[in-house]
Design an enzyme around this catalytic site. Structure first.
Site, short mmCIF file in Angstrom:
data_model
loop_
_atom_site.label_atom_id
_atom_site.label_comp_id
_atom_site.label_asym_id
_atom_site.label_seq_id
_atom_site.Cartn_x
_atom_site.Cartn_y
_atom_site.Cartn_z
N ARG A 129 23.94 34.16 47.79
CA ARG A 129 25.28 33.65 48.55
C ARG A 129 25.25 34.05 50.17
NH1 ARG A 129 29.46 35.24 44.29
NH2 ARG A 129 30.93 33.64 45.41
N GLN A 135 25.16 28.63 52.40
CA GLN A 135 26.70 28.49 51.97
C GLN A 135 26.89 27.21 51.55
OE1 GLN A 135 28.55 30.38 55.28
NE2 GLN A 135 27.65 32.37 54.59
N ASP A 138 26.99 26.58 47.92
CA ASP A 138 27.61 27.72 47.06
C ASP A 138 28.67 27.21 45.95
OD1 ASP A 138 28.85 30.12 45.98
OD2 ASP A 138 28.99 31.30 47.96
N SER A 141 31.46 29.86 44.91
CA SER A 141 32.50 29.99 45.89
C SER A 141 33.41 28.87 45.79
CB SER A 141 32.07 30.48 47.29
OG SER A 141 31.44 31.58 47.43
N TYR A 235 28.56 42.51 45.84
CA TYR A 235 29.29 42.44 44.34
C TYR A 235 29.67 43.78 44.15
CZ TYR A 235 27.49 37.43 43.81
OH TYR A 235 27.33 36.33 43.75
P1 NAD Z 1 33.22 38.28 41.59
O1 NAD Z 1 33.47 37.04 41.20
O2 NAD Z 1 31.65 38.74 41.18
O3 NAD Z 1 33.95 39.44 41.29
C1 NAD Z 1 35.61 39.39 41.65
C2 NAD Z 1 35.82 40.59 42.28
O4 NAD Z 1 36.07 41.44 41.28
C3 NAD Z 1 34.93 41.18 43.43
O5 NAD Z 1 35.70 41.44 44.40
C4 NAD Z 1 34.57 42.61 42.60
O6 NAD Z 1 34.32 43.69 43.85
C5 NAD Z 1 35.88 42.87 41.74
N1 NAD Z 1 35.54 43.71 40.79
C6 NAD Z 1 34.42 44.08 39.92
N2 NAD Z 1 34.82 44.88 39.00
C7 NAD Z 1 35.86 45.65 39.35
C8 NAD Z 1 36.63 46.43 38.70
N3 NAD Z 1 36.21 47.26 37.74
N4 NAD Z 1 37.85 46.82 39.52
C9 NAD Z 1 38.27 45.98 40.23
N5 NAD Z 1 37.85 44.94 40.87
C10 NAD Z 1 36.40 44.79 40.38
O7 NAD Z 1 32.94 38.22 43.32
P2 NAD Z 1 32.71 36.97 44.21
O8 NAD Z 1 34.06 36.47 44.43
O9 NAD Z 1 31.86 36.25 43.82
O10 NAD Z 1 32.50 37.83 45.59
C11 NAD Z 1 31.58 38.86 45.44
C12 NAD Z 1 31.02 39.28 46.95
O11 NAD Z 1 30.34 38.32 47.52
C13 NAD Z 1 32.41 39.56 47.99
O12 NAD Z 1 32.04 40.66 48.60
C14 NAD Z 1 32.37 38.02 48.56
O13 NAD Z 1 32.62 38.47 49.88
C15 NAD Z 1 30.69 37.92 48.75
N6 NAD Z 1 30.62 36.70 49.25
C16 NAD Z 1 29.86 36.40 50.33
C17 NAD Z 1 29.59 35.15 50.50
C18 NAD Z 1 28.91 34.83 51.94
O14 NAD Z 1 28.35 35.76 52.63
N7 NAD Z 1 28.73 33.67 52.16
C19 NAD Z 1 29.69 34.17 49.82
C20 NAD Z 1 30.28 34.52 48.52
C21 NAD Z 1 30.70 35.53 48.49
#
Ligand code: NAD
Length: 399
Positions: A129, A135, A138, A141, A235
């Site tokens: 991602r 993007q 994705d 997202s 993550y």
């Molecule tokens: P996810 O669905 O895997 O998890 C959701 C959230 O839960 C995350 O923020 C994670 O840190 C949190 N989490 C996990 N275990 C936890 C715990 N024990 N206590 C509290 N919080 C906890 O996450 P996501 O929405 O898929 O996103 C993951 C990361 O990927 C983020 O940093 C996001 O910014 C990044 N991301 C980047 C891009 C990009 O660069 N284009 C795109 C999508 C996501």
């Protein structure tokens, strides 16, 4: 001598059959894009009707409407939202490609069977991602965004009180206190929506990096003093059992002050951590609401949450198991998902037929199996297979 023109792949879309699923993998504008690229598109009758996308609109966009079996038998590429039911897996044939949220790490046997039968599978969950080219593909997202937005609205509906502060001649309502646990894509959207609805919002995450994103939305940031859980690729990393127990204890004290708890915490490929325990539920005021976006058959973030089900604890706390909340916003979620499908197909079928490029990081990640081989490293590892010595050979669709 003229070159033979290769037939463009026919794309198929079925009506989703998972309980409560109202999304559809392609919408009429995305069909029009595919038709313009030279593809034929087959759509099962009524496939989009639960998202208010009707057969006539698909026909107008250039699709052919037909029966379930006409679509499966006639398509080279099947676009789905959710992993198919076992009977559908069995109908797929050698040379066909299936693309969707296939959840391969939780459907290992089905994937192994597809590989054996030389079906090609592409899973959005494995997209790298952070690659900027990825993007537009994705789907995690786009669907997490829809789910986060809905979470704030579902919680508000169940809460039965005002979210904003209200000063009226008939009295004053204090603003609702909302905490969003897990501030990734879904969590940030839930925070933004709850803020727009007037609540006082806090975001909690183990990744310190999310502080800035939470605060930029006007919410307070809370983190764990026990674990700083940043793992690979943005993550969270999995916490150890003792870290998790200490985190639960610490959170329990903090959570009793909130009226609405929205949980979205996930660690890729793992069971979601339990963050709202029985002790926490007992400490919440009657009328409080927990919306658990992590809820699944394998457990969720709120103890005892049941997928797609609302329960009320003896202490009057409403617990909503909401692991598939994007399905609750079927129009917008399908629109975004369809764009992701179109983008992924543009990459995998650059000239209208499947051409997997083993040198392409995106292809290497999202193609789960091809040419009778499981190719995705993470899935091979989960199945305890040796890593592939060399990248899988270039694949073309059987016509
Ligand atoms: P996810 O669905 O895997 O998890 C959701 C959230 O839960 C995350 O923020 C994670 O840190 C949190 N989490 C996990 N275990 C936890 C715990 N024990 N206590 C509290 N919080 C906890 O996450 P996501 O929405 O898929 O996103 C993951 C990361 O990927 C983020 O940093 C996001 O910014 C990044 N991301 C980047 C891009 C990009 O660069 N284009 C795109 C999508 C996501």
């Amino acid at each position: 001598m003229g070159q033979a023109v290769q037939k463009q792949a026919t794309i198929g879309v079925l009506r989703e059959t998972a309980e409560g699923e109202r999304r559809v993998a392609l919408d009429p504008p995305s069909v029009a894009t595919l038709v313009k690229r030279g593809h034929a598109v087959l759509v099962e009758a009524g496939a989009g009707c639960q998202a208010n996308l009707f057969d006539a609109a698909y026909e107008l966009a250039g699709a052919t409407i037909g029966s379930h079996s006409l679509v499966i038998e006639g398509c080279d590429v099947l676009a789905v939202v959710r992993a198919p039911v076992p009977t559908l897996y069995k109908k797929l044939r050698a040379g066909q490609l299936i693309v969707g949220l296939l959840d391969p790490l939780n459907n290992l046997q089905e994937i192994a069977d597809l590989a054996r039968r030389r079906v090609t599978a592409v899973a959005f969950e494995l997209l790298p991602r952070t690659v900027s080219r990825a993007q537009s593909m994705d789907a995690l997202s786009s669907q997490a965004s829809a789910a986060g937005y809905r979470a704030a609205i579902v919680a508000t509906e169940a809460y039965g009180r005002y979210l904003p502060m209200m000063i009226t001649a008939s009295g004053t309502a204090t603003p609702a206190k909302v905490i969003v646990i897990g501030t990734g894509v879904a969590g940030l959207q839930a925070i933004a929506t709850a803020r727009r609805l007037g609540a006082v919002v806090t975001g909690y995450d183990v990744r310190a990096a999310s502080r800035q994103e939470v605060e930029s939305l006007g919410a307070r940031f809370l983190t764990s003093s026990i674990a700083q859980g940043a793992g690979n690729g943005g993550y969270a990393a999995a916490l150890t059992a003792s870290e998790q127990a200490a985190q639960q204890e610490e959170l329990s004290d903090a959570l009793s002050a909130f009226d609405i708890i929205i949980t979205t915490a996930k660690v890729p490929g793992r069971t979601p951590p339990v963050l709202v325990t029985s002790r926490t539920l007992d400490s919440l005021r009657p009328g409080s609401v927990c919306v658990d976006l992590g809820s699944s058959d394998r457990g969720g973030n709120v103890v005892g949450s049941i997928p797609q089900t609302t329960t009320v604890t003896p202490g009057g706390v409403t617990v909503i198991g909401a692991g598939e909340l994007a399905a609750d916003l079927p129009g917008s979620a399908s629109q975004m998902y369809a764009r992701n499908v179109v983008a992924v197909l543009a990459s995998l079928l650059p000239n209208g037929t499947l051409a997997i490029d083993p040198a392409d990081e995106i292809h290497r990640s999202i193609v789960v199996c091809a040419d009778g081989e499981i190719t995705a490293a993470v899935v091979r590892s989960a199945l305890k297979l040796e890593p592939l010595a060399s990248p899988a050979p270039e694949t073309v669709l059987a016509s």
